[in-house]
Design an enzyme around this catalytic site. Structure first.
Site, PDB file in Angstrom:
ATOM      1  N   GLU A 113      12.857  -4.170  12.038  1.00 40.49           N
ATOM      2  CA  GLU A 113      12.289  -4.677  13.276  1.00 40.49           C
ATOM      3  C   GLU A 113      12.092  -6.188  13.196  1.00 40.49           C
ATOM      4  OE1 GLU A 113       9.806  -0.660  14.575  1.00 40.49           O
ATOM      5  OE2 GLU A 113       8.713  -2.304  13.625  1.00 40.49           O
ATOM      6  N   CYS A 126       9.826 -13.556  14.633  1.00 42.79           N
ATOM      7  CA  CYS A 126       9.312 -13.025  13.378  1.00 42.79           C
ATOM      8  C   CYS A 126      10.421 -12.187  12.745  1.00 42.79           C
ATOM      9  CB  CYS A 126       8.071 -12.179  13.632  1.00 42.79           C
ATOM     10  SG  CYS A 126       7.336 -11.462  12.150  1.00 42.79           S
ATOM     11  N   CYS A 133       8.784  -2.086   2.435  1.00 37.62           N
ATOM     12  CA  CYS A 133       8.119  -3.077   1.579  1.00 37.62           C
ATOM     13  C   CYS A 133       7.524  -2.368   0.373  1.00 37.62           C
ATOM     14  CB  CYS A 133       7.023  -3.796   2.358  1.00 37.62           C
ATOM     15  SG  CYS A 133       6.219  -5.134   1.425  1.00 37.62           S
ATOM     16  N   CYS A 137       0.304  -2.935   0.717  1.00 34.95           N
ATOM     17  CA  CYS A 137      -1.003  -3.413   1.170  1.00 34.95           C
ATOM     18  C   CYS A 137      -1.655  -2.330   2.028  1.00 34.95           C
ATOM     19  CB  CYS A 137      -0.849  -4.708   1.965  1.00 34.95           C
ATOM     20  SG  CYS A 137      -0.188  -6.082   0.975  1.00 34.95           S
ATOM     21  N   CYS A 140      -1.591  -2.363   6.026  1.00 33.49           N
ATOM     22  CA  CYS A 140      -0.313  -2.688   6.670  1.00 33.49           C
ATOM     23  C   CYS A 140       0.557  -1.449   6.812  1.00 33.49           C
ATOM     24  CB  CYS A 140       0.411  -3.755   5.841  1.00 33.49           C
ATOM     25  SG  CYS A 140       2.044  -4.204   6.485  1.00 33.49           S
ATOM     26  N   CYS A 361       0.920  -8.375  13.798  1.00 32.89           N
ATOM     27  CA  CYS A 361       0.853  -8.503  12.345  1.00 32.89           C
ATOM     28  C   CYS A 361       0.383  -7.200  11.705  1.00 32.89           C
ATOM     29  CB  CYS A 361      -0.104  -9.634  12.001  1.00 32.89           C
ATOM     30  SG  CYS A 361      -0.342  -9.898  10.241  1.00 32.89           S
TER      31      CYS A 361
END
Length: 377
Positions: A113, A126, A133, A137, A140, A361
């Site tokens: 994305e 972005c 990932c 975290c 997230c 975010c």
């Protein structure tokens, strides 16, 4: 020949067919590498390389047939050994604030994305650098996916070309590069895919490519300390640090990377980071209600950053289902910002864009690699 010698000949198995030659993803090559490919593999003169490169990275060509100033013979030669690996638009979601989230399907059926954020004075994209990932975290959504694979330089750059095409079409613009700013804050940890990121940056900054200024590109990291030094030595774009805590205890709970490189190690790397005159490191601080948004956190943050040229972006947490965290209210966020400002730290509350389409975010996640996200168009 005697019967004995004839029967003693070894029995040979048929030789396996030679492996097919590996095809070249030309959109992933720097201009220097493309020049080597054109001269050594294709046997063409070197001036052909910038021609191909400009078609790829100024005009965003997605096929060799578009390269009309190349001879048909050269185009056929390219087709025989090379590819322009495309991203296919799979989902487009539009926010009430003008943000557009794009989901792209890769050649191997993965999804990534990227998010377009227009404003009065800039058009920002972005960009993602990985499928998923590995940093995990806790606040997230991308971290819940795990890491599927790194994106190639061509796939990183292709997001920029694809959105440039979309913006030209949607906004009736003639310029080849309507995007003005790039932030590498999408899916993935950019410095975990450093070599491909570095090649992509060289393409995006090149005069024969999109020619983005180093002042208009920001790369964010959770804090891969050894890579921060390399990033400063080998690139010239801006650095953002995703800090999100004022103590190691807090950061350990939400950012596993801190158990390997704690806040002290991270800030030491930032102090050594080469900064151009007048430049600052951006620190991103996600404000989570009742976790890291107290006055005490603000004062600890001031002490941590006191000897580093910084700008602090305060990001009210974008709530994600099932992760157990909640956003800080506007009043508390402003009080936190004011404490930093009173101690001469440039601090801003960042406006969250695209919350209603899970484009803000910490919200980028494909919810698996198979079905489109809910609400897809």
């Amino acid at each position: 020949m005697s019967e004995t010698s004839a029967t003693s000949l070894p029995v040979t198995e048929p030789l396996p067919a030679p492996a097919p030659a590996k095809r070249v993803d030309v959109a992933s090559l720097s201009l220097e590498a493309l020049t080597c490919f054109v001269t050594e593999t294709l046997g063409e003169r070197a001036f052909r390389a910038p021609q191909i490169y400009r078609w790829l990275h100024q005009r965003g060509a997605t096929s060799f047939d578009e390269m009309t100033d190349l001879s048909k013979a050269l185009r056929e030669k390219l087709k025989a050994v090379a590819d322009i690996v495309p991203l296919v638009k799979d989902v487009e979601l539009r926010s009430i604030d003008g943000t557009i989230k794009y989901r792209w399907k890769t050649h191997d059926g993965r999804y990534i994305e990227s998010v377009y954020m227009p404003s009065e004075d800039r058009k920002t994209l972005c960009v993602s650098t990985q499928v998923g990932c590995a940093m995990a975290c806790g606040f997230c959504m991308t971290g819940t996916m795990g890491l599927k694979r790194n994106l190639t330089p061509g796939e990183i750059v292709a997001q920029v070309h694809a959105v440039n095409r979309e913006v030209r079409k949607n906004e009736g613009l003639e310029t080849l590069r309507p995007l003005s700013n790039l932030v590498f804050m999408g899916m993935g940890e950019p410095l975990h895919n450093f070599e491909n990121l570095k090649t992509a940056l060289s393409i995006l900054q090149s005069e024969d490519g999109p020619n983005f200024s180093h002042r208009h590109i920001t790369v964010s990291t959770v804090g891969l300390v050894p890579m921060i030094e390399r990033f400063g030595q080998e690139t010239d774009v801006k650095l953002a640090i995703s800090l999100n805590a004022s103590t190691d205890e807090q950061r350990n709970k939400t950012m596993p990377v801190n158990r390997k490189w704690n806040i002290a190690a991270l800030l030491d790397a930032c102090r050594k980071f080469p900064l151009r005159q007048g430049r600052r490191i951006t620190f991103e601080y996600v404000l989570i209600k009742g976790f890291n948004d107290a006055d005490e956190d603000a004062h600890r943050l001031i002490e941590l950053l006191k000897d580093i040229p910084v700008k602090v972006n305060l990001i009210p947490y974008n709530e994600n289902p099932g992760l157990g965290f909640h956003t800080t209210g506007e009043e508390r966020a402003e009080q936190f910002r004011a404490i930093l400002a009173d101690h001469h730290i440039a601090a801003y509350i960042r406006k969250n864009r695209g919350r209603d389409i899970a484009g803000a975010c910490g919200q980028l996640a494909n919810r698996g690699d198979a079905a489109p996200a809910d609400g897809a168009t």
